[in-house]
Motif scaffolding. Structure first.
Motif, short mmCIF file in Angstrom:
data_model
loop_
_atom_site.label_atom_id
_atom_site.label_comp_id
_atom_site.label_asym_id
_atom_site.label_seq_id
_atom_site.Cartn_x
_atom_site.Cartn_y
_atom_site.Cartn_z
N ARG A 52 -64.34 30.60 79.50
CA ARG A 52 -65.65 31.72 79.96
C ARG A 52 -65.11 31.93 81.85
N THR A 53 -63.86 31.21 82.00
CA THR A 53 -63.85 31.47 82.77
C THR A 53 -62.36 32.11 83.62
N GLU A 102 -65.78 26.06 79.38
CA GLU A 102 -65.98 26.14 80.64
C GLU A 102 -64.73 26.90 80.94
N HIS A 154 -65.85 33.10 90.43
CA HIS A 154 -67.50 33.33 90.35
C HIS A 154 -67.52 32.07 89.10
N THR A 155 -66.99 31.07 89.39
CA THR A 155 -67.40 29.83 88.33
C THR A 155 -68.97 29.02 87.94
N GLU A 156 -69.73 29.94 89.33
CA GLU A 156 -71.20 30.17 88.83
C GLU A 156 -71.85 31.12 88.36
N MET A 157 -71.39 31.87 87.77
CA MET A 157 -72.23 33.35 86.80
C MET A 157 -72.23 32.53 85.93
N PRO A 158 -73.69 33.10 84.96
CA PRO A 158 -74.49 33.22 84.47
C PRO A 158 -73.26 33.37 83.29
N ASP A 159 -73.92 32.51 81.39
CA ASP A 159 -72.47 32.41 80.48
C ASP A 159 -72.45 34.14 80.39
N TRP A 160 -73.23 35.08 80.05
CA TRP A 160 -74.08 36.14 79.59
C TRP A 160 -72.60 36.65 80.19
N LEU A 161 -72.70 37.10 81.35
CA LEU A 161 -72.22 37.55 82.53
C LEU A 161 -70.67 37.34 82.39
#
Length: 330
Positions: free
Chosen positions: A213-214, A210, A283-290
């Motif tokens: 990726r952030t 987490e 925007h921590t809700e963005m998908p992992d791929w992005l």
């Protein structure tokens, strides 16, 4: 250095420069400019150590001819800034790849030190990050939003604040190079230890992915460019410690100029990192791929501009080399 050794070491450069001025040799404008700077530095050295010699007289004449030919007829390009970023700086930065590697290795080493220290001592993270930050993050974790710190400020305020702070850190890394590069190393050590302990803190809480990726959405460029700014400080330190054929003051001034160019080159990247941290990371809700795509593009941009592109420019044949190769083939 004895005059004879000085002449032997540099006579080929002087001869190439003299032939270029006489239009007997075709070389690139960048190489011509670099040779001119070297000749003027050698002239300064000869003026100090061999003031009445034929070497000094020769270099003085050569520099005078060069000044007349290069600068009296030179027109400043209307796209000077673009040329700096696309050609002049990357070509020059190739000469500092050893300092860049050293800055990277030091940062990597002390990141590992920070990680190991945090794993070995439960109080280490608080001593490095501060009680305020640790307590706030623990509260965010309890509220199921561990990265909420990136959402507290307004987008524009965070963008401006982060960008200005990052540029400030880069300038400090550069200026601390005057302490023989040791001040720069110390600053790199501080930031690296903080990063290592920071990442271990989230690992310990089961939030390593987490955090990665952030945080690395903006951190990829931010951390990379801090290492590059450290390279600028090491260039300054090298100029003081290893003057070569130049006087120590001349070498120091050259190091300052070169280091400042490196810092200037980082400004667009720091602005990009500030934009990402202010407007995207929240925007921590963005998908992992992005998130992975943004991190990958950021890393590719840094590697291309500071590693691969300088290598390409400096290994691309000049007009003179191309003509020579063509002649050999025919």
């Amino acid at each position: 250095m004895r005059e004879a050794a000085f002449v032997r070491q540099n006579k080929d450069k002087w001869s190439r420069f003299e032939k270029a001025l006489q239009n007997n040799t075709i070389i690139s404008p960048q190489e011509l400019s670099a040779l001119y700077l070297e000749v003027t530095d050698h002239l300064s050295y000869a003026r100090t150590f061999y003031p009445k010699s034929n070497t000094y007289k020769y270099l003085n004449t050569l520099a005078s001819k060069a000044h007349q030919k290069i600068y009296k007829t030179k027109r400043e390009s209307s796209n000077r800034i673009l040329k700096f970023y696309t050609s002049e700086f990357p070509r020059e930065f190739y000469n500092y790849r050893k300092q860049l590697l050293l800055a990277f290795l030091v940062f990597t080493l002390f990141t590992a030190v920070g990680t190991f220290s945090a794993a070995s001592d439960g109080a280490f993270v608080r001593s490095i990050l501060g009680d305020g930050y640790v307590n706030m993050t623990l509260e965010n974790i309890e509220n199921k939003d561990p990265m909420a710190v990136y959402k507290e400020m307004g987008e524009m305020d965070m963008f401006l604040g982060i960008t200005i702070n990052n540029i400030r850190v880069a300038l400090i890394a550069f200026v601390l190079g005057i302490f023989f590069g040791l001040g720069t190393i110390f600053l790199v050590m501080q930031n690296a230890v903080m990063l290592g302990s920071f990442q271990y803190f989230f690992y310990e809480k089961g939030l390593l992915w987490e955090s990665i990726r952030t945080i690395w959405i903006h951190g990829t460029i931010e951390i990379s460019v801090i290492i590059i700014a450290a390279c600028a400080g090491l260039v300054v330190g090298k100029g003081i410690l290893f003057p070569g054929t130049y006087t120590r003051m001349t070498s120091f001034v050259r190091g300052i100029k070169s280091g400042l160019k490196i810092v200037v080159s980082t400004i667009p990247f720091f602005i990009t990192a500030g934009f990402l941290e202010g407007f995207v990371t929240r925007h921590t809700e963005m998908p992992d791929w992005l998130a992975i795509m943004i991190i990958s593009i950021s890393l590719a941009a840094i590697l291309f501009y500071y590693v691969f592109y300088p290598h390409y420019l400096n290994n691309k044949p000049t007009n003179d080399q191309s003509s020579h190769q063509f002649s050999e083939r025919t």
